[in-house]
Design a protein around this motif. Sequence first.
Motif, PDB file in Angstrom:
ATOM      1  N   TRP A 105      19.422 -38.369  58.880  1.00 26.55           N
ATOM      2  CA  TRP A 105      20.327 -38.096  57.764  1.00 26.55           C
ATOM      3  C   TRP A 105      21.120 -39.356  57.445  1.00 26.55           C
ATOM      4  CZ3 TRP A 105      20.877 -36.394  62.748  1.00 26.55           C
ATOM      5  CH2 TRP A 105      22.083 -36.658  63.410  1.00 26.55           C
ATOM      6  N   ARG A 107      24.814 -40.888  56.098  1.00 26.28           N
ATOM      7  CA  ARG A 107      26.239 -40.604  55.997  1.00 26.28           C
ATOM      8  C   ARG A 107      26.778 -41.139  54.665  1.00 26.28           C
ATOM      9  NH1 ARG A 107      28.613 -37.160  57.809  1.00 26.28           N
ATOM     10  NH2 ARG A 107      30.538 -38.326  58.113  1.00 26.28           N
ATOM     11  N   ILE A 113      21.223 -42.252  60.242  1.00 28.88           N
ATOM     12  CA  ILE A 113      21.225 -41.827  61.643  1.00 28.88           C
ATOM     13  C   ILE A 113      19.915 -41.118  61.942  1.00 28.88           C
ATOM     14  CG2 ILE A 113      22.398 -40.447  63.389  1.00 28.88           C
ATOM     15  CD1 ILE A 113      24.993 -40.903  61.953  1.00 28.88           C
ATOM     16  N   VAL A 413      21.044 -45.924  64.693  1.00 26.55           N
ATOM     17  CA  VAL A 413      21.934 -45.913  63.532  1.00 26.55           C
ATOM     18  C   VAL A 413      21.728 -47.223  62.789  1.00 26.55           C
ATOM     19  CG1 VAL A 413      24.304 -45.720  62.720  1.00 26.55           C
ATOM     20  CG2 VAL A 413      23.601 -44.518  64.806  1.00 26.55           C
ATOM     21  N   GLY A 415      22.653 -49.686  59.802  1.00 29.01           N
ATOM     22  CA  GLY A 415      23.734 -50.017  58.886  1.00 29.01           C
ATOM     23  C   GLY A 415      23.427 -51.233  58.046  1.00 29.01           C
ATOM     24  N   GLY A 417      26.253 -53.547  57.753  1.00 26.87           N
ATOM     25  CA  GLY A 417      27.519 -54.236  57.956  1.00 26.87           C
ATOM     26  C   GLY A 417      28.724 -53.312  58.005  1.00 26.87           C
ATOM     27  N   GLN A 418      28.498 -51.985  58.091  1.00 26.06           N
ATOM     28  CA  GLN A 418      29.634 -51.053  58.098  1.00 26.06           C
ATOM     29  C   GLN A 418      30.571 -51.305  59.289  1.00 26.06           C
ATOM     30  OE1 GLN A 418      26.551 -50.193  57.359  1.00 26.06           O
ATOM     31  NE2 GLN A 418      26.505 -48.618  55.777  1.00 26.06           N
ATOM     32  N   VAL A 419      31.864 -51.272  58.984  1.00 27.33           N
ATOM     33  CA  VAL A 419      32.884 -51.233  60.028  1.00 27.33           C
ATOM     34  C   VAL A 419      33.691 -49.960  59.821  1.00 27.33           C
ATOM     35  CG1 VAL A 419      32.997 -53.728  60.253  1.00 27.33           C
ATOM     36  CG2 VAL A 419      34.549 -52.551  58.676  1.00 27.33           C
ATOM     37  N   ARG A 420      34.324 -49.526  60.894  1.00 31.35           N
ATOM     38  CA  ARG A 420      35.008 -48.231  60.823  1.00 31.35           C
ATOM     39  C   ARG A 420      36.436 -48.418  60.346  1.00 31.35           C
ATOM     40  NH1 ARG A 420      35.176 -43.474  65.380  1.00 31.35           N
ATOM     41  NH2 ARG A 420      36.572 -42.141  64.166  1.00 31.35           N
TER      42      ARG A 420
ATOM     43  N   MET B 245      29.021 -61.020  58.443  1.00 35.69           N
ATOM     44  CA  MET B 245      28.879 -59.640  58.932  1.00 35.69           C
ATOM     45  C   MET B 245      29.177 -59.561  60.426  1.00 35.69           C
ATOM     46  SD  MET B 245      25.591 -57.100  58.917  1.00 35.69           S
ATOM     47  CE  MET B 245      25.275 -57.153  57.160  1.00 35.69           C
ATOM     48  N   ILE B 249      32.001 -57.170  61.977  1.00 35.03           N
ATOM     49  CA  ILE B 249      31.603 -56.088  62.895  1.00 35.03           C
ATOM     50  C   ILE B 249      32.255 -56.279  64.257  1.00 35.03           C
ATOM     51  CG2 ILE B 249      29.627 -55.214  64.225  1.00 35.03           C
ATOM     52  CD1 ILE B 249      27.979 -55.295  61.662  1.00 35.03           C
ATOM     53  N   ASN B 252      35.944 -55.418  64.340  1.00 34.13           N
ATOM     54  CA  ASN B 252      36.133 -53.973  64.279  1.00 34.13           C
ATOM     55  C   ASN B 252      35.710 -53.307  65.584  1.00 34.13           C
ATOM     56  OD1 ASN B 252      34.859 -51.098  63.323  1.00 34.13           O
ATOM     57  ND2 ASN B 252      36.646 -51.645  62.090  1.00 34.13           N
ATOM     58  N   ARG B 256      39.472 -52.531  66.600  1.00 35.85           N
ATOM     59  CA  ARG B 256      39.991 -51.425  65.784  1.00 35.85           C
ATOM     60  C   ARG B 256      40.835 -50.491  66.655  1.00 35.85           C
ATOM     61  NH1 ARG B 256      38.044 -46.440  65.712  1.00 35.85           N
ATOM     62  NH2 ARG B 256      39.037 -45.014  64.230  1.00 35.85           N
ATOM     63  N   LEU B 369      22.906 -49.173  67.493  1.00 38.65           N
ATOM     64  CA  LEU B 369      23.233 -49.424  66.086  1.00 38.65           C
ATOM     65  C   LEU B 369      22.695 -50.777  65.659  1.00 38.65           C
ATOM     66  CD1 LEU B 369      26.398 -48.418  67.467  1.00 38.65           C
ATOM     67  CD2 LEU B 369      26.361 -47.634  65.108  1.00 38.65           C
ATOM     68  N   TRP B 370      22.315 -50.846  64.426  1.00 41.85           N
ATOM     69  CA  TRP B 370      21.870 -52.094  63.812  1.00 41.85           C
ATOM     70  C   TRP B 370      22.817 -52.392  62.663  1.00 41.85           C
ATOM     71  CZ3 TRP B 370      16.819 -52.410  60.427  1.00 41.85           C
ATOM     72  CH2 TRP B 370      16.661 -53.725  59.944  1.00 41.85           C
ATOM     73  N   ASN B 371      23.483 -53.515  62.751  1.00 41.63           N
ATOM     74  CA  ASN B 371      24.415 -53.969  61.712  1.00 41.63           C
ATOM     75  C   ASN B 371      25.523 -52.956  61.414  1.00 41.63           C
ATOM     76  OD1 ASN B 371      23.124 -56.413  61.477  1.00 41.63           O
ATOM     77  ND2 ASN B 371      21.991 -55.887  59.603  1.00 41.63           N
ATOM     78  N   ALA B 372      26.138 -52.463  62.472  1.00 42.55           N
ATOM     79  CA  ALA B 372      27.294 -51.582  62.303  1.00 42.55           C
ATOM     80  C   ALA B 372      28.131 -51.645  63.575  1.00 42.55           C
ATOM     81  CB  ALA B 372      26.864 -50.151  62.009  1.00 42.55           C
ATOM     82  N   SER B 373      29.375 -51.238  63.450  1.00 41.96           N
ATOM     83  CA  SER B 373      30.319 -51.312  64.557  1.00 41.96           C
ATOM     84  C   SER B 373      30.033 -50.251  65.611  1.00 41.96           C
ATOM     85  CB  SER B 373      31.736 -51.115  64.012  1.00 41.96           C
ATOM     86  OG  SER B 373      32.656 -50.865  65.052  1.00 41.96           O
ATOM     87  N   GLN B 375      32.086 -48.681  67.144  1.00 48.91           N
ATOM     88  CA  GLN B 375      33.101 -47.628  67.087  1.00 48.91           C
ATOM     89  C   GLN B 375      32.660 -46.443  66.202  1.00 48.91           C
ATOM     90  OE1 GLN B 375      37.174 -48.447  67.371  1.00 48.91           O
ATOM     91  NE2 GLN B 375      36.887 -50.240  68.688  1.00 48.91           N
ATOM     92  N   PHE B 376      31.436 -46.502  65.665  1.00 51.69           N
ATOM     93  CA  PHE B 376      30.910 -45.366  64.887  1.00 51.69           C
ATOM     94  C   PHE B 376      30.253 -44.296  65.758  1.00 51.69           C
ATOM     95  CE2 PHE B 376      30.747 -48.338  61.157  1.00 51.69           C
ATOM     96  CZ  PHE B 376      31.455 -47.548  60.276  1.00 51.69           C
ATOM     97  N   ASP B 378      31.102 -41.644  67.432  1.00 49.71           N
ATOM     98  CA  ASP B 378      31.582 -40.287  67.748  1.00 49.71           C
ATOM     99  C   ASP B 378      31.112 -39.236  66.750  1.00 49.71           C
ATOM    100  OD1 ASP B 378      33.581 -40.021  65.669  1.00 49.71           O
ATOM    101  OD2 ASP B 378      34.822 -41.394  66.830  1.00 49.71           O
ATOM    102  N   GLY B 380      32.523 -37.134  64.669  1.00 52.17           N
ATOM    103  CA  GLY B 380      33.005 -37.138  63.289  1.00 52.17           C
ATOM    104  C   GLY B 380      32.203 -38.110  62.444  1.00 52.17           C
ATOM    105  N   GLU B 381      31.963 -39.285  62.976  1.00 52.33           N
ATOM    106  CA  GLU B 381      31.226 -40.313  62.233  1.00 52.33           C
ATOM    107  C   GLU B 381      29.756 -39.957  62.088  1.00 52.33           C
ATOM    108  OE1 GLU B 381      32.571 -42.830  60.590  1.00 52.33           O
ATOM    109  OE2 GLU B 381      34.489 -41.942  61.171  1.00 52.33           O
ATOM    110  N   PHE B 382      29.231 -39.136  63.006  1.00 51.04           N
ATOM    111  CA  PHE B 382      27.840 -38.688  62.892  1.00 51.04           C
ATOM    112  C   PHE B 382      27.699 -37.531  61.901  1.00 51.04           C
ATOM    113  CE2 PHE B 382      24.784 -40.338  66.215  1.00 51.04           C
ATOM    114  CZ  PHE B 382      25.497 -41.481  66.479  1.00 51.04           C
TER     115      PHE B 382
END
Lengths: 421, 421
Positions: A105, A107, A113, A413, A415, A417-420, B245, B249, B252, B256, B369-373, B375-376, B378, B380-382
Amino acid sequence: MNAIADPVAALLETAAQAARAAAADLARAPRPVKDLALREAARALRAAAPAVLAANEADVAAAPGLSAAFRDRLALTPARIEAMARGLEEVAELPDPAGRVLSEWTRPNGLVIRRIAQPIGVIGMIFESRPNVAADAAALCLKSGNAVILRGGRESLQSVAAIHAAMAAGLRAAGLPEACVQVAPTADRGFVGAMLRAAGLIDLIIPRGGKGLVTRVMEEARVPVLAHAEGLCHTYVHAAADPAMARAILANAKMRRTGVCGATETLLIDAAVAPSLLPLLVADLAALGCDFRADAAARVLCPGLPAATEADFATEWLDGILSVAVVEGVPAALAHIRRFGSEHTEAIVTEDAAAATEFLNGLDSAVGLWNASTQFCDGGEFGFGAEIGIATGRLHARGPVGLEQLCTYRYHVIGSGQVRP
Amino acid sequence: MNAIADPVAALLETAAQAARAAAADLARAPRPVKDLALREAARALRAAAPAVLAANEADVAAAPGLSAAFRDRLALTPARIEAMARGLEEVAELPDPAGRVLSEWTRPNGLVIRRIAQPIGVIGMIFESRPNVAADAAALCLKSGNAVILRGGRESLQSVAAIHAAMAAGLRAAGLPEACVQVAPTADRGFVGAMLRAAGLIDLIIPRGGKGLVTRVMEEARVPVLAHAEGLCHTYVHAAADPAMARAILANAKMRRTGVCGATETLLIDAAVAPSLLPLLVADLAALGCDFRADAAARVLCPGLPAATEADFATEWLDGILSVAVVEGVPAALAHIRRFGSEHTEAIVTEDAAAATEFLNGLDSAVGLWNASTQFCDGGEFGFGAEIGIATGRLHARGPVGLEQLCTYRYHVIGSGQVRP
């Protein structure tokens, strides 16, 4: 704990570390390589049939006090070896369960994800006398990408070693590490205990055997276990049962094979239909050689039946004996099952869909059947091709444990370049 | 073990049996009833805000030696109570995970087999100082159809009791048994041990708290456990990373929030890009108040950094400290992660899809994760709405544990009189 203090634990640690490294290679192996290993193992097993039979004869000869049932489980024949080889080839035909994208899915922030099936890792297989479990378990673990350490019964050591040699030949032919499939390097009884304590080294223990073995494993293991200690299965003949169907299903559920975990051990018959139907059911089963332990209400209807004790209703007979209780309605049937059952497999026979739904939804069992024999509860009958066991716990897998259930999952997952926030 | 010999175990047994009976009712409750209980609990919590705050103040006052961080976790405010109430309402909005048909197929003999999601049963929730865990866990268990026994930290007893009163009010308003959500009936430390030994009474233990608590639970439990003991997460900046990037990342992922399990603890930077990029990454993080523990190669490039020991790479800092290692290529990054990681969450930053695939497939971690923080990681973020924890084991569930993961499954098999040949 060090090697000097506990040499058996050190042997286990060495085996498990080799298995971990092999599992990492196996998890990366594409399906054709795994299938080649299985087919080459089948070929090696057929070629080695005389050696396997000789090893098995030596096992049988080394244990002269065996019961007939035990000897039947232990003894191999050319037909049984051919069945094992065919089993390996059949697993090769099954789809690869690892690497499947189970769901995916996106986000709102654009993260994609994916939940992806992944081998569990290192499996510890603890079994008793039947040597063919070694081939079945090795094949299912190999295909699902898991390494396995096989610890068979002391009576089958030479048979298992001979079967293992064929598996090793298959792995070699496919260029896979032989440590993917290992047998316990010692017959020391302490090795089982070392396996059960090997948290972090072994990821999952699967015991196959009698209630004594499985209960010990469940009680002592520090590693997760998938298993059933017993299959105390019930068939409930509801007031709205088709009498002919009830007779056919009960005869099959009880007497097709009495020693399997899916055999019905207790008949629950509804009071509304017991006067007409119970005598017929008893006559059918008696003609097949079945004996009975019946409650008071059943004995009023069938005066010749022996009386059941409470302990009888809690007994997995695994033999031609049937406990019989008369119950009034679905809630009473469910209450009996909750009290005495093992959450394995139960069936209802009825033409009343509402009653069937109430029964199935009210069960806590891994498998509930409507108008079918409880002996359908295994992996082959579910279409899994083969199973490594049947689980009655509540975590990970329930019912038949096949290739899919030998996988866990992980997330990828993706992305940009997403940061939270 | 009887009540006289171990009164604490007897208390647990009484609570667990009440929970089992309540879970059976809850499993049959339709979604609107469960959602009503959640919304009424939210209403009761808002109405009881003054009482909850007073109870919380009493908890804080009773423990004068608290660290600032501990006090922050323990202390409630009107905003935090409102957030809890909103959390209950959000769980009411989520789909019902129980009863879903997960798959269905028909066998050649006509048997229809359905795999159906089912609540696990009785959950034991063991947590430390944060009282809001009580509301979150109760909501997720209630919605998924599980009964829960909450055992919070000794410092939060009155706060948890006040929150629990609101949950009980919601259950009453919906006509559900109050025993669906219980708090430990005693503050005796032995109650945790009794929960951990309660195989057959409690189906699953979920611990939430520091590594000490979780490790103790994992080591002592005789009941299955879903948890992570630590989140030693890595971010690997690959040779083909986009520098901007990577900087965004990493800042964060590390800074964060430093105290969460998904915070990056170790930067792995590829030797190919370290000379140009590492000084920038270090400057970014230093400006945010981060300190460093760097290996020899990193200290050549950034001479001022403190030296890292092996133990540093095995440390989950949960603070503004970053371990730094220079690695050459994906296999070396994976080797470092296998050696020091906790199989929780790792990220790669790269524009090279082949490298990303190699990295993600090579990980054993629950989340890659690929190209993401990092901290994603958990629930809620899923998109799970909420989570009761994050799991790093290999059975049942990995990564965020939300409503779906609080279910097991069972099979319903629909026949028309089939017997097994």
